[in-house]
Design a protein around this motif. Structure first.
Motif: not given
Length: 339
Positions: A34-58
């Motif tokens: 419900g109202e306490n669902a802690l959801i990464w927003t659309l753009e936050e999640s997109r940015t994370e998934m597009q990151q070329r991370s040296a520590t985590t493959a997503r």
């Protein structure tokens, strides 16, 4: 005749594909919390998934039937530490549950993790505070149990409505003076003179805080990696508020961090840790109070703070109770060994 289910890996640079994955993720979480669902927003999640991370493959995945997306999955593989484990996720909106979609997604993601050489799988599921404490009857935890995942650590989700009156903060600070320690606060990236110690403390948090039955080791404390994550947070539109307590010699004795989402406007409590040798001076309370005061002065429109703490972490929960946090949900940190 029912068409076969297809599972496809999402290209994070394909706007339409990522949006479809995110909608299943957001819809499923809102249905459960419900109202306490802690959801990464659309753009936050997109940015994370597009990151070329040296520590985590997503990776993310969608389950489709006749071109319609019915559910989503996720996989995160640490690259520098905890290389024996993977973090998995499955989200299916209520309309598509109990049709085998979640099970098919989970099997696919688990196979991907196994192919990457991982033997321990971690996952999370949340349920409201109004539900039984053990989650009995809640869809996420019941699904996890059916698929061999055990509860390794139970957390409480707590929420603080803002603002907190300055007089309340001042009163609490009287009991958290931390004699001999000085505090230093900032907004944005960690100052250069503190970043190495900050990154080391932040890495220690995963093993210094209660871990229950979780099979984990401390993550990387590499400053370059930490700076890369700060850059990602800036790209997400997030704003960081940090406070440290400095011991007489100048080293960091305690730290805390609040991060404000540029999209949903809420603040999220990230790490708080006091070094073992500096405990007993109420430094955890002091740095959190100073950080809260700074947040309220420089981000007065922030409506609330959310935080998670292990249910066994009595000290930090007591600190949060004195600040006025209220319990709004529970989070189960789950684990399954496959090798």
């Amino acid at each position: 005749m029912t068409s076969p289910l297809q599972i496809r890996r999402v290209d994070p640079f394909d706007t339409a594909e990522h949006n479809l994955w995110w909608r299943t993720y957001a819809e499923a979480n809102r249905a459960d919390m419900g109202e306490n669902a802690l959801i990464w927003t659309l753009e936050e999640s997109r940015t994370e998934m597009q990151q070329r991370s040296a520590t985590t493959a997503r990776r993310t995945y969608v389950a489709l039937r006749d071109g319609a997306v019915l559910g989503g999955g996720s996989l995160a593989l640490s690259l520098k530490d905890n290389v024996h484990s993977a973090t998995v996720g499955v989200t299916v909106p209520p309309a598509h549950r109990r049709q085998g979609i979640g099970s098919a997604l989970l099997a696919h993601v688990e196979a991907e993790a196994a192919a990457a050489g991982r033997s321990t799988l971690r996952a999370e599921t949340a349920w409201p505070a109004s539900a039984p404490a053990d989650g009995n009857g809640e869809p996420g935890i019941e699904f996890a149990r059916r698929h061999g995942y055990a509860l390794a650590l139970g957390d409480l989700q707590n929420r603080l409505e803002l603002p907190v009156d300055d007089a309340v903060i001042d009163e609490l600070l009287v009991d958290a003076s931390g004699d001999g320690y000085e505090t230093h606060s900032w907004i944005g990236p960690v100052p250069a003179e503190h970043v190495a110690e900050w990154a080391a403390l932040d890495a220690l948090l995963d093993i210094e805080a209660p871990t229950g039955e979780l099979d984990i080791e401390a993550p990387s404390a590499d400053v370059e990696d930490y700076r890369a994550d700060e850059a990602m947070q800036a790209a997400q539109g997030r704003r960081s508020f940090g406070t440290v307590a400095l011991a007489p010699g100048g080293r960091i004795a305690a730290y805390t961090q609040l991060v404000v989402s540029g999209d949903d406007g809420n603040a999220y409590q990230w790490g708080t840790l006091v070094r073992r040798e500096d405990r007993g001076h109420r430094l955890g309370m002091r740095v959190k109070l100073e950080n809260l005061r700074m947040l309220q002065r420089h981000s007065p429109g922030t409506p609330r703070i959310y935080t998670y703490n292990a249910e066994s972490n009595a000290h930090m929960l007591a600190v949060n109770t004195r600040l006025g946090f209220q319990t709004t949900g529970r989070l189960g940190e789950l684990q399954k060994r496959i090798g």
